[in-house]
Design a protein around this motif. Structure first.
Motif, PDB file in Angstrom:
ATOM      1  N   PRO A 220       0.819  -1.214   0.000  1.00  0.00           N
ATOM      2  CA  PRO A 220       0.000   0.000   0.000  1.00  0.00           C
ATOM      3  C   PRO A 220       0.854   1.266   0.000  1.00  0.00           C
ATOM      4  O   PRO A 220       2.082   1.212   0.185  1.00  0.00           O
ATOM      5  N   ALA A 221       0.192   2.404  -0.186  1.00  0.00           N
ATOM      6  CA  ALA A 221       0.868   3.711  -0.170  1.00  0.00           C
ATOM      7  C   ALA A 221       1.770   3.814   1.057  1.00  0.00           C
ATOM      8  O   ALA A 221       1.405   3.399   2.157  1.00  0.00           O
ATOM      9  N   GLY A 222       2.976   4.344   0.844  1.00  0.00           N
ATOM     10  CA  GLY A 222       3.949   4.495   1.913  1.00  0.00           C
ATOM     11  C   GLY A 222       4.950   3.356   1.983  1.00  0.00           C
ATOM     12  O   GLY A 222       5.914   3.417   2.734  1.00  0.00           O
ATOM     13  N   THR A 223       4.766   2.310   1.159  1.00  0.00           N
ATOM     14  CA  THR A 223       5.668   1.154   1.168  1.00  0.00           C
ATOM     15  C   THR A 223       6.857   1.408   0.253  1.00  0.00           C
ATOM     16  O   THR A 223       6.719   1.934  -0.848  1.00  0.00           O
ATOM     17  N   TRP A 224       8.038   1.009   0.727  1.00  0.00           N
ATOM     18  CA  TRP A 224       9.262   1.071  -0.069  1.00  0.00           C
ATOM     19  C   TRP A 224       9.712  -0.362  -0.321  1.00  0.00           C
ATOM     20  O   TRP A 224       9.772  -1.178   0.602  1.00  0.00           O
ATOM     21  N   ILE A 225      10.012  -0.689  -1.569  1.00  0.00           N
ATOM     22  CA  ILE A 225      10.435  -2.025  -1.970  1.00  0.00           C
ATOM     23  C   ILE A 225      11.809  -1.910  -2.629  1.00  0.00           C
ATOM     24  O   ILE A 225      11.997  -1.084  -3.524  1.00  0.00           O
ATOM     25  N   ARG A 226      12.742  -2.737  -2.188  1.00  0.00           N
ATOM     26  CA  ARG A 226      14.060  -2.767  -2.818  1.00  0.00           C
ATOM     27  C   ARG A 226      14.315  -4.190  -3.295  1.00  0.00           C
ATOM     28  O   ARG A 226      14.363  -5.127  -2.499  1.00  0.00           O
ATOM     29  N   SER A 227      14.464  -4.366  -4.600  1.00  0.00           N
ATOM     30  CA  SER A 227      14.687  -5.675  -5.204  1.00  0.00           C
ATOM     31  C   SER A 227      16.094  -5.721  -5.780  1.00  0.00           C
ATOM     32  O   SER A 227      16.490  -4.817  -6.514  1.00  0.00           O
ATOM     33  N   PRO A 228      16.864  -6.755  -5.465  1.00  0.00           N
ATOM     34  CA  PRO A 228      18.269  -6.809  -5.872  1.00  0.00           C
ATOM     35  C   PRO A 228      18.473  -7.034  -7.368  1.00  0.00           C
ATOM     36  O   PRO A 228      17.547  -7.380  -8.097  1.00  0.00           O
ATOM     37  N   HIS A 229      19.700  -6.864  -7.770  1.00  0.00           N
ATOM     38  CA  HIS A 229      20.142  -7.112  -9.147  1.00  0.00           C
ATOM     39  C   HIS A 229      19.666  -8.493  -9.605  1.00  0.00           C
ATOM     40  O   HIS A 229      19.773  -9.472  -8.881  1.00  0.00           O
ATOM     41  N   ALA A 230      19.096  -8.548 -10.784  1.00  0.00           N
ATOM     42  CA  ALA A 230      18.629  -9.773 -11.447  1.00  0.00           C
ATOM     43  C   ALA A 230      17.372 -10.365 -10.814  1.00  0.00           C
ATOM     44  O   ALA A 230      16.995 -11.484 -11.134  1.00  0.00           O
ATOM     45  N   SER A 231      16.701  -9.609  -9.948  1.00  0.00           N
ATOM     46  CA  SER A 231      15.454 -10.109  -9.351  1.00  0.00           C
ATOM     47  C   SER A 231      14.350 -10.150 -10.406  1.00  0.00           C
ATOM     48  O   SER A 231      14.382  -9.432 -11.402  1.00  0.00           O
ATOM     49  N   VAL A 232      13.359 -11.023 -10.167  1.00  0.00           N
ATOM     50  CA  VAL A 232      12.267 -11.248 -11.112  1.00  0.00           C
ATOM     51  C   VAL A 232      10.945 -11.078 -10.385  1.00  0.00           C
ATOM     52  O   VAL A 232      10.800 -11.497  -9.240  1.00  0.00           O
ATOM     53  N   HIS A 233       9.971 -10.436 -11.061  1.00  0.00           N
ATOM     54  CA  HIS A 233       8.615 -10.391 -10.523  1.00  0.00           C
ATOM     55  C   HIS A 233       7.615 -10.109 -11.629  1.00  0.00           C
ATOM     56  O   HIS A 233       7.985  -9.771 -12.749  1.00  0.00           O
ATOM     57  N   THR A 234       6.340 -10.286 -11.293  1.00  0.00           N
ATOM     58  CA  THR A 234       5.240 -10.047 -12.219  1.00  0.00           C
ATOM     59  C   THR A 234       4.275  -9.068 -11.535  1.00  0.00           C
ATOM     60  O   THR A 234       3.357  -9.493 -10.829  1.00  0.00           O
ATOM     61  N   PRO A 235       4.474  -7.767 -11.707  1.00  0.00           N
ATOM     62  CA  PRO A 235       3.671  -6.783 -10.973  1.00  0.00           C
ATOM     63  C   PRO A 235       2.285  -6.544 -11.576  1.00  0.00           C
ATOM     64  O   PRO A 235       2.055  -6.781 -12.759  1.00  0.00           O
ATOM     65  N   PHE A 236       1.394  -6.042 -10.702  1.00  0.00           N
ATOM     66  CA  PHE A 236       0.044  -5.674 -11.120  1.00  0.00           C
ATOM     67  C   PHE A 236      -0.544  -4.733 -10.079  1.00  0.00           C
ATOM     68  O   PHE A 236       0.030  -4.526  -9.014  1.00  0.00           O
ATOM     69  N   SER A 237      -1.675  -4.140 -10.417  1.00  0.00           N
ATOM     70  CA  SER A 237      -2.418  -3.337  -9.451  1.00  0.00           C
ATOM     71  C   SER A 237      -3.903  -3.521  -9.716  1.00  0.00           C
ATOM     72  O   SER A 237      -4.389  -3.162 -10.783  1.00  0.00           O
ATOM     73  N   LYS A 238      -4.600  -4.097  -8.757  1.00  0.00           N
ATOM     74  CA  LYS A 238      -6.048  -4.275  -8.902  1.00  0.00           C
ATOM     75  C   LYS A 238      -6.793  -2.951  -8.701  1.00  0.00           C
ATOM     76  O   LYS A 238      -7.642  -2.613  -9.509  1.00  0.00           O
ATOM     77  N   PRO A 239      -6.471  -2.147  -7.641  1.00  0.00           N
ATOM     78  CA  PRO A 239      -7.207  -0.893  -7.453  1.00  0.00           C
ATOM     79  C   PRO A 239      -6.598   0.291  -8.196  1.00  0.00           C
ATOM     80  O   PRO A 239      -7.182   1.366  -8.245  1.00  0.00           O
ATOM     81  N   GLY A 240      -5.372   0.120  -8.753  1.00  0.00           N
ATOM     82  CA  GLY A 240      -4.637   1.218  -9.357  1.00  0.00           C
ATOM     83  C   GLY A 240      -3.656   1.789  -8.346  1.00  0.00           C
ATOM     84  O   GLY A 240      -3.838   1.637  -7.129  1.00  0.00           O
ATOM     85  N   CYS A 241      -2.612   2.443  -8.839  1.00  0.00           N
ATOM     86  CA  CYS A 241      -1.622   3.032  -7.946  1.00  0.00           C
ATOM     87  C   CYS A 241      -0.719   3.983  -8.730  1.00  0.00           C
ATOM     88  O   CYS A 241      -0.733   4.011  -9.960  1.00  0.00           O
ATOM     89  N   THR A 242       0.055   4.754  -7.990  1.00  0.00           N
ATOM     90  CA  THR A 242       1.120   5.573  -8.557  1.00  0.00           C
ATOM     91  C   THR A 242       2.377   5.249  -7.771  1.00  0.00           C
ATOM     92  O   THR A 242       2.364   5.243  -6.539  1.00  0.00           O
ATOM     93  N   ILE A 243       3.458   4.953  -8.496  1.00  0.00           N
ATOM     94  CA  ILE A 243       4.722   4.608  -7.854  1.00  0.00           C
ATOM     95  C   ILE A 243       5.854   5.482  -8.379  1.00  0.00           C
ATOM     96  O   ILE A 243       5.804   5.980  -9.502  1.00  0.00           O
ATOM     97  N   LEU A 244       6.856   5.659  -7.543  1.00  0.00           N
ATOM     98  CA  LEU A 244       8.133   6.235  -7.949  1.00  0.00           C
ATOM     99  C   LEU A 244       9.073   5.056  -8.076  1.00  0.00           C
ATOM    100  O   LEU A 244       9.198   4.253  -7.136  1.00  0.00           O
ATOM    101  N   VAL A 245       9.704   4.892  -9.226  1.00  0.00           N
ATOM    102  CA  VAL A 245      10.546   3.720  -9.455  1.00  0.00           C
ATOM    103  C   VAL A 245      11.921   4.145  -9.955  1.00  0.00           C
ATOM    104  O   VAL A 245      12.053   5.066 -10.761  1.00  0.00           O
ATOM    105  N   ARG A 246      12.932   3.456  -9.419  1.00  0.00           N
ATOM    106  CA  ARG A 246      14.319   3.677  -9.870  1.00  0.00           C
ATOM    107  C   ARG A 246      14.920   2.323 -10.186  1.00  0.00           C
ATOM    108  O   ARG A 246      14.816   1.394  -9.376  1.00  0.00           O
TER     109      ARG A 246
END
Length: 108
Positions: free
Chosen positions: A76-102
């Motif tokens: 949810p809003a306010g969460t910070w996620i850090r994924s390491p080099h070569a990490s894999v995922h399949t993202p989605f948003s059911k309600p919608g969202c806005t993220i800042l991504v680097r």
């Protein structure tokens, strides 16, 4: 920040253009790029699903509004996620969202 990356960048995100993302329902506002590093705002419409992908150089996400999700959980809003080099995922948003991504900055 890399020592070589000294160019100031100022973007009024209230006026900057959103670009179409790689899948329907995704809008992207690029903020900065330097070598392999990229920073952007990403707006996910409700029920938006992205393809499984690998982050060469890693990824950091800060959820600004809504709920961002992947197969590992819901963030949810306010969460910070850090994924390491070569990490894999399949993202989605059911309600919608806005993220800042680097991406691409966790190799060194």
């Amino acid at each position: 920040m890399r020592a070589e990356d000294q160019t100031p960048v100022v973007i009024n995100t209230n006026e900057a253009e959103w670009r179409q993302g790689l899948v329907p329902g995704l809008k992207v506002m690029p903020l900065d790029s330097f070598e392999t590093r990229h920073t952007a705002l990403v707006k996910w419409a409700p029920e938006t699903y992205f393809n499984m992908h690998r982050h060469m150089g890693g990824e950091e996400i800060f959820v600004l509004e809504g709920v961002f999700s992947d197969e590992h959980g819901d963030y949810p809003a306010g969460t910070w996620i850090r994924s390491p080099h070569a990490s894999v995922h399949t993202p989605f948003s059911k309600p919608g969202c806005t993220i800042l991504v680097r991406t691409g900055h966790l190799v060194d």
